[in-house]
Design a protein around this motif. Structure first.
Motif, mmCIF file in Angstrom:
data_model
loop_
_atom_site.group_PDB
_atom_site.id
_atom_site.type_symbol
_atom_site.label_atom_id
_atom_site.label_comp_id
_atom_site.label_asym_id
_atom_site.label_seq_id
_atom_site.Cartn_x
_atom_site.Cartn_y
_atom_site.Cartn_z
ATOM 1 N N SER A 165 22.898 16.573 22.619
ATOM 2 C CA SER A 165 21.575 16.711 22.280
ATOM 3 C C SER A 165 20.388 16.977 23.306
ATOM 4 O O SER A 165 19.429 17.727 23.236
ATOM 5 C CB SER A 165 20.717 15.304 21.581
ATOM 6 N N THR A 166 20.793 16.665 24.449
ATOM 7 C CA THR A 166 20.138 17.194 25.785
ATOM 8 C C THR A 166 20.772 17.912 26.875
ATOM 9 O O THR A 166 21.990 17.820 26.851
ATOM 10 C CB THR A 166 19.539 16.009 26.246
ATOM 11 N N ASN B 146 14.787 16.370 30.252
ATOM 12 C CA ASN B 146 13.615 16.531 29.135
ATOM 13 C C ASN B 146 13.575 17.699 28.320
ATOM 14 O O ASN B 146 12.976 18.434 27.719
ATOM 15 C CB ASN B 146 12.305 16.598 29.864
ATOM 16 N N ALA C 214 15.544 19.250 25.096
ATOM 17 C CA ALA C 214 16.173 18.927 23.932
ATOM 18 C C ALA C 214 16.806 20.228 23.360
ATOM 19 O O ALA C 214 16.001 21.222 23.062
ATOM 20 C CB ALA C 214 15.241 18.469 22.959
ATOM 21 N N GLU D 225 10.492 18.337 26.153
ATOM 22 C CA GLU D 225 9.978 17.231 25.507
ATOM 23 C C GLU D 225 9.318 16.273 26.395
ATOM 24 O O GLU D 225 9.970 16.060 27.499
ATOM 25 C CB GLU D 225 10.623 16.630 24.280
ATOM 26 N N THR E 299 13.131 12.514 25.160
ATOM 27 C CA THR E 299 14.349 13.093 24.504
ATOM 28 C C THR E 299 15.399 11.798 24.344
ATOM 29 O O THR E 299 15.300 10.629 24.981
ATOM 30 C CB THR E 299 15.341 13.825 25.368
#
Length: 283
Positions: free
Chosen positions: A132-133, A139, A141, A219, A222
């Motif tokens: 996901s990151t 930071n 995503a 973001e 995250t």
């Protein structure tokens, strides 16, 4: 080098219909677009795709996948590299934002998990959602995946159709054949389960080939999530192997982020295990 690459004018002309199709698609937002590159650009890119035995291929060889990647664009031919650059350009990223409805997309030239991919005869990729990151930008995503298939031809009987599954892994709701010059675009989330879990039936020397690019947004906070693998219904005892392999990969993902480990170390270990396992099977 091909003068024209992505047929962006045609893609933008179809944007209203494509964006609506993307939004309504099930089991999660996605769309399939054919003839993304101009014919001459596609032919040039295919001609430069590295050979199956190129030394720069790195193997992801474990229970949940048997795939090879090349994440070094500087090693690619000029046409192939130019295609990737155009897919990371401001103009294409703006199109992608309009298509997906996701503002502020950032292309990733570091190819974290992306780049050129090939899967050989017998290879597979179990059903999963993606990490996901970004591994170097905590930071960032991950929001959108694109897969541009670079097979000159791909008969249906070779298998390798990408399966799109519902979030409960109860049914496959779509399949995408990796036909040449076809691009799959989909939203990356904890529900975007996909994969081609059955072994490829292509002849020896052939490969399922693609260019994978991932797009991120910055973001304030995250949630780190490693690749999550799932067994299909009817997997039997194999589901425990899939689960255990996924746990091991999650541990590696944590160590990689914390200690800055290189994928090369893990890939060398996996390749040795894969070779030993093959030798054992042949006895």
């Amino acid at each position: 080098m091909a003068a024209r690459l992505v047929d962006l004018e045609r893609l933008r002309a179809a944007l209203p219909e494509s964006a609506e199709e993307y939004r309504r698609a099930r089991p999660y937002p996605h769309t399939v677009i054919d003839d993304v590159l101009f014919p001459e650009a596609f032919a040039a890119a295919v001609s430069e795709f590295p050979a199956v035995d190129d030394p720069l291929w790195k193997g992801y060889l474990h229970v949940n996948e048997t795939k090879y990647s090349n994440t070094e664009p500087e090693s690619w031919g000029p046409n192939l590299k130019a295609v990737a650059q155009e897919l990371c350009s401001d103009e294409f990223v703006a199109y992608l934002s309009e298509l997906t409805g996701i503002a502020g997309l950032i292309p990733d030239w570091s190819m974290d998990g992306g780049g050129l991919h090939q899967t050989l005869r017998g290879g597979h990729l179990n059903i999963h959602t993606d990490f996901s990151t970004h591994h170097d930008h905590s930071n960032w995503a991950r929001r959108v995946n694109i897969l541009l298939y670079l097979n000159e031809s791909w008969p249906e009987e070779w298998g390798g159709q990408l399966e799109l599954w519902d979030k409960a892994i109860t049914r496959c709701e779509g399949k995408v054949t990796p036909a040449g010059n076809r691009m799959l675009v989909f939203t990356t989330s904890d529900e975007s389960f996909h994969g081609h879990p059955d072994g490829l039936q292509c002849p020896e020397g052939e490969a399922r080939r693609s260019l994978a690019l991932y797009y991120f947004t910055k973001e304030e906070s995250t949630v780190r999530r490693a690749t999550q693998y799932r067994a299909r219904p009817g997997a039997g005892i194999r589901r425990y192997m899939i689960w255990a392999d996924g746990v091991a990969l999650d541990v590696y993902d944590r160590l990689k982020r914390r200690l800055g480990l290189s994928d090369e170390t893990a890939q060398k270990v996996l390749e040795r295990i894969h070779t030993l396992r093959d030798r054992t099977r042949r006895r």
